[in-house]
Design a protein around this motif. Structure first.
Motif, short mmCIF file in Angstrom:
data_model
loop_
_atom_site.label_atom_id
_atom_site.label_comp_id
_atom_site.label_asym_id
_atom_site.label_seq_id
_atom_site.Cartn_x
_atom_site.Cartn_y
_atom_site.Cartn_z
N GLU A 124 -40.96 -19.37 -29.50
CA GLU A 124 -39.56 -19.63 -28.91
C GLU A 124 -39.75 -18.03 -28.86
O GLU A 124 -38.75 -17.45 -27.56
CB GLU A 124 -38.56 -20.25 -29.63
CG GLU A 124 -38.51 -21.50 -29.65
CD GLU A 124 -37.24 -22.30 -30.60
OE1 GLU A 124 -37.49 -22.86 -30.11
OE2 GLU A 124 -36.73 -21.58 -30.86
N SER A 125 -39.27 -16.99 -29.42
CA SER A 125 -38.92 -15.59 -29.65
C SER A 125 -40.40 -14.74 -28.80
O SER A 125 -40.05 -13.84 -28.38
CB SER A 125 -38.67 -14.78 -31.03
OG SER A 125 -39.75 -15.02 -31.62
N SER A 126 -41.56 -14.97 -29.21
CA SER A 126 -42.42 -14.69 -28.53
C SER A 126 -41.88 -14.28 -26.90
O SER A 126 -42.78 -12.96 -26.32
CB SER A 126 -44.09 -15.30 -28.79
OG SER A 126 -44.12 -15.54 -29.82
N GLY A 127 -41.76 -15.08 -26.22
CA GLY A 127 -42.18 -15.18 -24.38
C GLY A 127 -40.97 -14.16 -24.35
O GLY A 127 -40.77 -13.22 -23.30
N ALA A 128 -39.63 -14.02 -25.19
CA ALA A 128 -39.01 -12.93 -24.32
C ALA A 128 -39.54 -11.51 -25.50
O ALA A 128 -38.98 -10.27 -24.59
CB ALA A 128 -36.83 -13.22 -25.46
N ILE A 129 -39.72 -10.99 -26.44
CA ILE A 129 -40.65 -9.62 -26.86
C ILE A 129 -41.12 -9.49 -25.95
O ILE A 129 -41.58 -8.75 -25.55
CB ILE A 129 -41.41 -10.23 -28.28
CG1 ILE A 129 -39.85 -10.47 -29.12
CG2 ILE A 129 -41.67 -9.43 -28.95
CD1 ILE A 129 -40.20 -10.80 -30.51
N GLU A 130 -42.34 -10.28 -24.89
CA GLU A 130 -43.02 -9.94 -24.43
C GLU A 130 -42.47 -9.43 -23.21
O GLU A 130 -42.74 -8.27 -22.46
CB GLU A 130 -44.07 -11.93 -23.73
CG GLU A 130 -45.46 -11.71 -24.50
CD GLU A 130 -46.49 -11.34 -24.84
OE1 GLU A 130 -46.78 -10.38 -23.68
OE2 GLU A 130 -47.63 -11.46 -24.99
N SER A 131 -41.78 -10.58 -22.34
CA SER A 131 -40.75 -9.01 -21.77
C SER A 131 -40.23 -7.80 -21.64
O SER A 131 -40.51 -7.52 -21.14
CB SER A 131 -39.43 -10.08 -21.09
OG SER A 131 -38.95 -10.14 -20.17
N TYR A 132 -39.87 -8.02 -22.78
CA TYR A 132 -39.26 -6.56 -22.97
C TYR A 132 -39.95 -5.38 -23.50
O TYR A 132 -40.35 -4.92 -22.72
CB TYR A 132 -38.68 -7.15 -25.15
CG TYR A 132 -38.03 -5.38 -25.42
CD1 TYR A 132 -37.07 -5.09 -25.54
CD2 TYR A 132 -38.60 -5.54 -26.59
CE1 TYR A 132 -36.92 -3.56 -25.71
CE2 TYR A 132 -38.71 -3.71 -27.48
CZ TYR A 132 -37.37 -3.25 -26.79
OH TYR A 132 -36.91 -1.79 -27.35
N LYS A 134 -25.74 -15.09 -15.49
CA LYS A 134 -26.77 -15.69 -14.76
C LYS A 134 -28.35 -15.18 -15.27
O LYS A 134 -29.27 -15.55 -15.30
CB LYS A 134 -26.32 -16.00 -13.18
CG LYS A 134 -27.61 -17.08 -12.80
CD LYS A 134 -27.46 -16.96 -11.61
CE LYS A 134 -28.42 -18.20 -10.03
NZ LYS A 134 -28.08 -18.66 -9.02
N GLN A 135 -28.08 -13.72 -15.33
CA GLN A 135 -29.12 -13.37 -15.32
C GLN A 135 -29.26 -13.26 -16.73
O GLN A 135 -30.62 -13.27 -17.61
CB GLN A 135 -29.03 -11.57 -14.91
CG GLN A 135 -29.81 -10.85 -15.45
CD GLN A 135 -30.12 -9.44 -15.06
OE1 GLN A 135 -28.67 -9.52 -14.42
NE2 GLN A 135 -30.76 -8.39 -14.52
N LEU A 136 -28.30 -13.11 -17.39
CA LEU A 136 -28.66 -12.94 -19.51
C LEU A 136 -29.51 -14.47 -19.65
O LEU A 136 -30.33 -15.20 -20.25
CB LEU A 136 -27.59 -12.67 -19.65
CG LEU A 136 -26.95 -11.82 -20.26
CD1 LEU A 136 -25.59 -11.67 -20.59
CD2 LEU A 136 -27.91 -10.35 -20.22
N GLU A 137 -28.94 -15.77 -19.07
CA GLU A 137 -29.58 -16.84 -19.84
C GLU A 137 -30.41 -16.97 -19.22
O GLU A 137 -31.46 -18.16 -19.79
CB GLU A 137 -28.55 -17.99 -18.51
CG GLU A 137 -29.08 -19.93 -18.58
CD GLU A 137 -30.08 -20.35 -17.82
OE1 GLU A 137 -30.08 -21.22 -19.34
OE2 GLU A 137 -30.67 -19.96 -16.92
N SER A 138 -31.20 -17.03 -18.04
CA SER A 138 -32.90 -16.67 -18.11
C SER A 138 -33.02 -15.95 -19.03
O SER A 138 -34.81 -16.02 -19.26
CB SER A 138 -33.34 -15.63 -16.21
OG SER A 138 -32.66 -14.48 -16.18
N LEU A 139 -32.95 -14.93 -19.40
CA LEU A 139 -33.57 -14.37 -20.91
C LEU A 139 -33.50 -14.65 -22.17
O LEU A 139 -34.48 -15.03 -22.68
CB LEU A 139 -33.18 -12.57 -21.11
CG LEU A 139 -33.18 -12.02 -19.63
CD1 LEU A 139 -32.36 -10.64 -20.64
CD2 LEU A 139 -34.18 -11.84 -19.10
#
Length: 265
Positions: A85-93, A192-197
């Motif tokens: 679950e956290s890998s996607g957010a970290i990739e984007s970061y 709305k922007q945060l919800e996608s992150l």
């Protein structure tokens, strides 16, 4: 347990047999003991493809995924998120990390992206399958990445994540309490922007707040407050909330004119 050991043994034999069908027909680079072994302060990446350049790209991608997984495992310890679950957010970061960090930063080496120029050693070999005659490449890279660099990335990501939480809480507060319609609209866009992150419980929170916004807008109405004969105060309201609007309204009626605009408490 015996069944699992037998299965594991079969898998090893199958892998050995399959690899035995492949013959090395060409090789380049530094083939040392670092291949297939753990190296302190380094990440060993490997990729395979029928195209040499794509095999190299896959090896570098493997390095990146290893770093992301290491950060995610640390994040998992302190949150209820799984590594997946956290890998996607970290990739984007990480995609945006280099552009938001100055070149003078001591972390610049770790933050400027995973690139071929930083590879310490490389090695590739072209193999040919004896039965199918198909050839492909295996590419190995030895990439420098120390524990100190990893810890800095982990702490930087945590700071970034906390900042997102602060943004969410501020936007939620404005959405719920602000008397400015412009601020409410801005808060909705922020949420709305945060919800996608988000990938954790904060996603549900932002969705709930966006749901509140939709209810608020559906019940929005124009309210007229008579001031004197021929004059009325026009307000926007929803439920027990009245809103100040700082942009000038447009009047389409030919018999009505705007005589003045002022903020009324």
């Amino acid at each position: 347990m015996i069944r699992y050991l037998i299965l594991f043994g079969v898998l090893i034999l199958s892998f050995t047999w399959a690899y035995g069908q492949d013959k090395i027909v060409q090789r380049r680079g530094d083939k040392g003991t670092w291949i297939g072994a753990s190296q302190k302060g380094f990440v060993v990446g490997v990729g395979s493809d029928q195209n040499l350049e794509i095999a190299k790209e896959k090896a570098l991608l493997y390095v990146r995924e290893t770093i992301v997984r290491s950060i995610a495992e640390e994040v998992e310890v302190e949150t209820q998120l799984t590594v997946k679950e956290s890998s996607g957010a970290i990739e984007s970061y990480l995609d945006n990390y280099a552009s938001t960090t100055t070149a003078q930063s001591k972390d610049s080496k770790a933050l400027s992206g995973i690139s071929e120029s930083k590879v310490e050693k490389w090695y590739w070999e072209r193999l040919k399958n004896k039965s199918s005659k198909v050839t492909y490449y295996k590419y190995y890279v030895l990439y420098p990445f120390s524990d100190a660099e990893l810890n800095r990335l982990i702490e930087a990501y945590k700071m970034h994540d906390r900042a997102l939480t602060d943004k969410m809480e501020l936007a939620s507060s404005k959405l719920r309490t602000s008397e400015s319609l412009e601020e409410v609209l801005s808060a909705q866009q922020e949420l709305k922007q945060l919800e996608s992150l988000f990938t954790d419980q904060r996603k549900q929170h932002t969705r709930s707040e966006l749901g509140y916004y939709n209810v608020l807008m559906r019940s929005m109405e124009v309210r007229l407050k008579p001031l004197s004969p021929g004059k009325s105060l026009i307000m926007l309201g929803s439920g027990d909330r009245n809103f100040k609007v700082y942009s000038q309204p447009r009047i389409t009626s030919p018999c009505a004119t705007i005589q003045g605009i002022e903020l009324v408490e």
